[in-house]
Design a protein around this motif. Structure first.
Motif, PDB file in Angstrom:
ATOM      1  N   LEU A  12       0.831  -1.210   0.000  1.00 24.52           N
ATOM      2  CA  LEU A  12       0.000   0.000   0.000  1.00 24.52           C
ATOM      3  C   LEU A  12       0.865   1.260   0.000  1.00 24.52           C
ATOM      4  O   LEU A  12       0.599   2.203  -0.742  1.00 24.52           O
ATOM      5  N   ARG A  13       1.894   1.260   0.839  1.00 28.50           N
ATOM      6  CA  ARG A  13       2.794   2.423   0.898  1.00 28.50           C
ATOM      7  C   ARG A  13       3.378   2.719  -0.481  1.00 28.50           C
ATOM      8  O   ARG A  13       3.430   3.867  -0.910  1.00 28.50           O
ATOM      9  N   GLN A  14       3.852   1.682  -1.160  1.00 33.49           N
ATOM     10  CA  GLN A  14       4.462   1.876  -2.478  1.00 33.49           C
ATOM     11  C   GLN A  14       3.466   2.507  -3.442  1.00 33.49           C
ATOM     12  O   GLN A  14       3.819   3.395  -4.223  1.00 33.49           O
ATOM     13  N   PHE A  16       0.736   4.439  -2.730  1.00 33.90           N
ATOM     14  CA  PHE A  16       0.463   5.837  -2.393  1.00 33.90           C
ATOM     15  C   PHE A  16       1.658   6.732  -2.723  1.00 33.90           C
ATOM     16  O   PHE A  16       1.496   7.854  -3.204  1.00 33.90           O
ATOM     17  N   LEU A  17       2.876   6.232  -2.466  1.00 31.44           N
ATOM     18  CA  LEU A  17       4.074   7.020  -2.760  1.00 31.44           C
ATOM     19  C   LEU A  17       4.225   7.242  -4.262  1.00 31.44           C
ATOM     20  O   LEU A  17       4.659   8.318  -4.700  1.00 31.44           O
ATOM     21  N   ALA A  18       3.857   6.241  -5.072  1.00 29.39           N
ATOM     22  CA  ALA A  18       3.947   6.385  -6.536  1.00 29.39           C
ATOM     23  C   ALA A  18       3.006   7.484  -7.029  1.00 29.39           C
ATOM     24  O   ALA A  18       3.373   8.289  -7.891  1.00 29.39           O
ATOM     25  N   VAL A  19       1.799   7.527  -6.460  1.00 34.99           N
ATOM     26  CA  VAL A  19       0.839   8.572  -6.859  1.00 34.99           C
ATOM     27  C   VAL A  19       1.371   9.951  -6.455  1.00 34.99           C
ATOM     28  O   VAL A  19       1.329  10.901  -7.237  1.00 34.99           O
ATOM     29  N   ARG A  20       1.903  10.055  -5.247  1.00 32.71           N
ATOM     30  CA  ARG A  20       2.454  11.344  -4.799  1.00 32.71           C
ATOM     31  C   ARG A  20       3.622  11.795  -5.685  1.00 32.71           C
ATOM     32  O   ARG A  20       3.758  12.981  -5.981  1.00 32.71           O
ATOM     33  N   SER A  21       4.460  10.865  -6.091  1.00 31.07           N
ATOM     34  CA  SER A  21       5.651  11.243  -6.860  1.00 31.07           C
ATOM     35  C   SER A  21       5.279  11.803  -8.233  1.00 31.07           C
ATOM     36  O   SER A  21       6.073  12.478  -8.873  1.00 31.07           O
ATOM     37  N   ALA A  22       4.049  11.542  -8.686  1.00 33.14           N
ATOM     38  CA  ALA A  22       3.601  12.058  -9.984  1.00 33.14           C
ATOM     39  C   ALA A  22       3.035  13.477  -9.879  1.00 33.14           C
ATOM     40  O   ALA A  22       2.732  14.106 -10.891  1.00 33.14           O
ATOM     41  N   LEU A  23       2.892  14.006  -8.665  1.00 31.54           N
ATOM     42  CA  LEU A  23       2.335  15.354  -8.490  1.00 31.54           C
ATOM     43  C   LEU A  23       3.339  16.409  -8.940  1.00 31.54           C
ATOM     44  O   LEU A  23       4.548  16.258  -8.746  1.00 31.54           O
ATOM     45  N   THR A  24       2.840  17.489  -9.525  1.00 30.36           N
ATOM     46  CA  THR A  24       3.715  18.596  -9.910  1.00 30.36           C
ATOM     47  C   THR A  24       3.913  19.528  -8.704  1.00 30.36           C
ATOM     48  O   THR A  24       3.155  19.482  -7.727  1.00 30.36           O
ATOM     49  N   ALA A  25       4.904  20.411  -8.824  1.00 31.40           N
ATOM     50  CA  ALA A  25       5.144  21.402  -7.762  1.00 31.40           C
ATOM     51  C   ALA A  25       3.914  22.278  -7.566  1.00 31.40           C
ATOM     52  O   ALA A  25       3.569  22.652  -6.440  1.00 31.40           O
ATOM     53  N   ASP A  26       3.221  22.596  -8.664  1.00 29.08           N
ATOM     54  CA  ASP A  26       1.993  23.410  -8.565  1.00 29.08           C
ATOM     55  C   ASP A  26       0.898  22.659  -7.811  1.00 29.08           C
ATOM     56  O   ASP A  26       0.186  23.250  -6.990  1.00 29.08           O
ATOM     57  N   LEU A 130      -0.090  16.898  14.889  1.00 26.23           N
ATOM     58  CA  LEU A 130      -0.252  16.620  13.466  1.00 26.23           C
ATOM     59  C   LEU A 130       0.664  15.459  13.103  1.00 26.23           C
ATOM     60  O   LEU A 130       1.870  15.505  13.369  1.00 26.23           O
ATOM     61  N   LEU A 131       0.087  14.420  12.523  1.00 25.95           N
ATOM     62  CA  LEU A 131       0.841  13.217  12.197  1.00 25.95           C
ATOM     63  C   LEU A 131       0.998  13.094  10.683  1.00 25.95           C
ATOM     64  O   LEU A 131       0.026  13.243   9.947  1.00 25.95           O
ATOM     65  N   PRO A 132       2.216  12.795  10.217  1.00 23.95           N
ATOM     66  CA  PRO A 132       2.348  12.492   8.791  1.00 23.95           C
ATOM     67  C   PRO A 132       1.749  11.117   8.515  1.00 23.95           C
ATOM     68  O   PRO A 132       1.602  10.296   9.419  1.00 23.95           O
ATOM     69  N   GLY A 133       1.389  10.869   7.276  1.00 25.56           N
ATOM     70  CA  GLY A 133       0.848   9.559   6.935  1.00 25.56           C
ATOM     71  C   GLY A 133       0.724   9.437   5.436  1.00 25.56           C
ATOM     72  O   GLY A 133       0.987  10.388   4.685  1.00 25.56           O
ATOM     73  N   LEU A 134       0.315   8.255   5.000  1.00 22.57           N
ATOM     74  CA  LEU A 134       0.095   8.009   3.573  1.00 22.57           C
ATOM     75  C   LEU A 134      -1.380   7.768   3.272  1.00 22.57           C
ATOM     76  O   LEU A 134      -1.804   7.907   2.131  1.00 22.57           O
ATOM     77  N   ALA A 135      -2.138   7.368   4.290  1.00 21.80           N
ATOM     78  CA  ALA A 135      -3.569   7.119   4.096  1.00 21.80           C
ATOM     79  C   ALA A 135      -4.222   7.027   5.465  1.00 21.80           C
ATOM     80  O   ALA A 135      -3.561   6.827   6.485  1.00 21.80           O
ATOM     81  N   VAL A 136      -5.547   7.169   5.469  1.00 22.17           N
ATOM     82  CA  VAL A 136      -6.333   6.922   6.672  1.00 22.17           C
ATOM     83  C   VAL A 136      -7.623   6.250   6.205  1.00 22.17           C
ATOM     84  O   VAL A 136      -8.085   6.493   5.089  1.00 22.17           O
ATOM     85  N   ASP A 137      -8.166   5.374   7.068  1.00 26.51           N
ATOM     86  CA  ASP A 137      -9.375   4.676   6.627  1.00 26.51           C
ATOM     87  C   ASP A 137     -10.617   5.187   7.349  1.00 26.51           C
ATOM     88  O   ASP A 137     -10.553   6.130   8.151  1.00 26.51           O
TER      89      ASP A 137
END
Length: 204
Positions: A12-14, A16-26, A130-137
């Protein structure tokens, strides 16, 4: 021996991280501005005396706009300092110029507060964390990065009988139906995304 939930969490982490890495700076910048606005709609954050937060890195949901908004309101903001054993010390945020870039081994450089170290127990003074995370259910269970630093923070708060509101900052698509959990995992009270706030548990 690995916990049963770990292989599922790792996959799951991999994702979510893949989707985030595709985000632009904007994308990241726009989401950060919306996150700051939405987070301040939470009375527990807007009216807190002390908030334990963190500085986002890379394509994480941005926190700097929120840190500055809290500081301007007179909130005392604590930021983590990573220790060699992955535990967290804390320092006070005094504006963007108070942050220094620190590289821990081969990892990505982190922005940490310059100045006095307050000790790992300082987090007990926080009204909100405030906690960092990759997802919450849907139950408020958080999928973390897997380093264990915040598991220690949450255990420390529990041992001390401290009951701050626990908030995770995420992108909209990272609020999911279910994430794997382990016995030590604790639910958060709310998630903030660019489109709004969702609560899971009332504070005791």
């Amino acid at each position: 021996m690995e916990h049963q939930a770990e292989p599922g969490k790792r996959m799951l982490r991999q994702g979510f991280l893949a989707v985030r890495s595709a985000l632009t700076a904007d994308d990241v910048r726009e989401a950060a501005a919306a996150l700051a606005e939405r987070a301040l709609e939470l009375p527990e954050l807007a009216h807190a005396r002390t908030v334990a937060a963190y500085v986002s890195v890379g394509s994480e949901p941005g926190t700097l706009a929120l840190l500055e908004a809290l500081r301007v309101r007179g909130v005392r903001v604590l930021l983590p300092v990573l220790l060699p054993d992955n535990d967290l010390d804390w320092g006070t945020y005094a504006g963007p110029e108070s942050l220094v870039s620190v590289r821990h081994g081969g990892r990505m450089a982190l922005l940490e507060p310059a100045g006095e170290r307050l000790g790992p127990e300082a987090v007990r003074e926080a009204d909100a964390v405030l906690l960092p995370g990759l997802a919450v259910d849907a139950r408020g269970m958080r999928l973390g990065r897997g380093g264990g630093s915040y598991d220690r923070v949450l255990s420390r708060l529990e041992r001390a009988g401290a009951e701050p509101v626990l908030v995770v900052l995420l992108y909209d698509a990272e609020v999911v139906e279910r994430v794997p959990e382990e016995a030590h995992d604790r639910p958060v009270h709310a998630v903030v995304t660019p489109s709004g706030v969702r609560r899971f548990h009332r504070r005791p």
